[in-house]
Scaffold this active site. Structure first.
Site, short mmCIF file in Angstrom:
data_model
loop_
_atom_site.label_atom_id
_atom_site.label_comp_id
_atom_site.label_asym_id
_atom_site.label_seq_id
_atom_site.Cartn_x
_atom_site.Cartn_y
_atom_site.Cartn_z
N ASN A 105 0.84 -1.20 -0.09
CA ASN A 105 0.11 0.03 -0.06
C ASN A 105 0.84 1.18 -0.07
O ASN A 105 1.82 1.17 0.60
CB ASN A 105 -0.94 -0.15 1.22
N ASP A 107 -0.71 4.21 1.00
CA ASP A 107 -1.84 4.95 1.58
C ASP A 107 -1.08 5.65 2.86
O ASP A 107 -1.65 6.68 3.43
CB ASP A 107 -2.97 4.58 1.87
N HIS A 122 5.85 -0.41 -2.61
CA HIS A 122 5.46 0.43 -3.93
C HIS A 122 5.25 1.90 -3.48
O HIS A 122 4.75 2.59 -4.36
CB HIS A 122 3.97 -0.18 -4.08
N CYS A 130 11.20 14.08 -8.47
CA CYS A 130 11.66 14.76 -9.26
C CYS A 130 12.10 13.75 -10.45
O CYS A 130 12.90 12.90 -10.15
CB CYS A 130 12.56 15.70 -9.31
N GLY A 191 -5.07 -9.19 2.53
CA GLY A 191 -5.78 -8.25 1.87
C GLY A 191 -5.02 -7.99 0.48
O GLY A 191 -4.83 -6.74 -0.01
#
Ligand code: NAD
Ligand code: ZN
Length: 253
Positions: A105, A107, A122, A130, A191
């Site tokens: 995730n 988040d 990830h 940049c 999940g």
């Protein structure tokens, strides 16, 4: 005891006895916080599938479009709060076990729940990198003032600091995760649809090296047949039941 209660009791005991645990989480753990998963219907944005937008090709073809999608995702996450699944894992970290929490995730909800030792495979939705000088900026603006955003240091084009389909995860990071799997007794897979590599193969690596693998996922996954305990329920409801300091909790069915 129902079949589910039996599985929970078994999983609790295994986790309780383990001193070294690897946890791999995916978008499903944040679903109960209201963050859309990729495979669910709500993962679509303006009729684009994530696979069409989360790629370097899509970005270089139309950076603004890809950034609009990330702006939408950032908006979907901005008011999200961790759910009992995230909190249960943060609490597990305080129980003196050697815990490696690996997440696909982006988040930031594990951090918000209080987990501190997190490997973000990830990347992170709240970082802009940049494309020229590599500078990474923490940015919590929603919506972003400038689309696409520019680097604060050199003025060149910024991109989300995430790993897209077709991009490589740093080898050193993979090595660290594989080493943790090698050294653990138990791996929990929570999940994740089990179709995005290399995370998809990590449960197999654990099985090949004789670890106990416990999966908590709402739906079927490709490798579930190989795992030791498979619980087809919501992680926010199950995880608080799996760890010992939550002894007093029961299934509410
Ligand atoms: P995925 O969307 O492919 O799969 C999510 C899985 O979670 C599905 O198998 C689904 O059945 C299960 N699930 C849904 N709700 C659940 C619940 N309440 N409890 C337990 N399981 C539940 O996600 P993935 O496997 O993580 O991989 C896809 C990619 O998606 C990753 O690269 C990840 O970075 C990215 N992604 C991340 C987020 C996020 O950061 N929250 C959201 C969407 C996608
Ligand atoms: Zn720059």
């Amino acid at each position: 005891m129902s079949e589910l209660e039996e599985k929970i009791a078994q999983a609790r005991e295994i986790i309780d006895c383990a001193s070294n645990i690897v946890v791999l989480t995916g978008a499903g753990i944040s679903a109960e916080s209201g963050v859309p998963t990729f495979r669910g219907q709500e993962g679509l944005w303006q009729n684009y599938r994530p696979e069409e937008l989360a790629t370097p090709d899509a970005f270089w073809k139309d950076p603004k479009l890809v950034w609009e999608w990330y702006d939408w995702r950032r908006n979907a996450v901005k008011d999200a709060k961790p759910n009992p699944g995230h909190y249960a894992l943060a609490e597990l970290e305080t129980q003196g076990k050697n815990l490696t929490l690996v997440t696909q995730n982006i988040d930031g909800l594990h951090q918000m729940a209080g987990s501190s030792n997190i490997t973000e495979m990830h990347g992170n939705l709240w970082q802009i990198r940049c494309t020229k000088c590599g500078e990474i900026e923490q940015n919590f603006e929603v919506p972003l003032r400038q689309l696409p955003p520019k680097c604060k240091k050199c003025g060149d084009l910024g991109r989300p600091n995430v790993v897209w389909f077709g991009e490589m995860i740093e080898m050193a990071l993979i090595d660290t995760i594989l080493k943790a799997i090698e050294e653990c007794q138990v791996m929990l897979i929570i999940g994740t649809s089990g179709v995005v590599e290399p995370a998809a193969s990590m449960g197999l690596v654990a099985k090949q090296t004789n670890k106990t693998v416990i999966e908590v996922n709402l739906d079927e996954t490709p490798s579930a047949g190989l795992y030791d305990i498979v619980i087809r329920e919501k992680s926010g409801e199950i995880l608080p039941l799996l760890f010992s300091s939550n002894n007093n909790r029961t299934l509410s069915s």
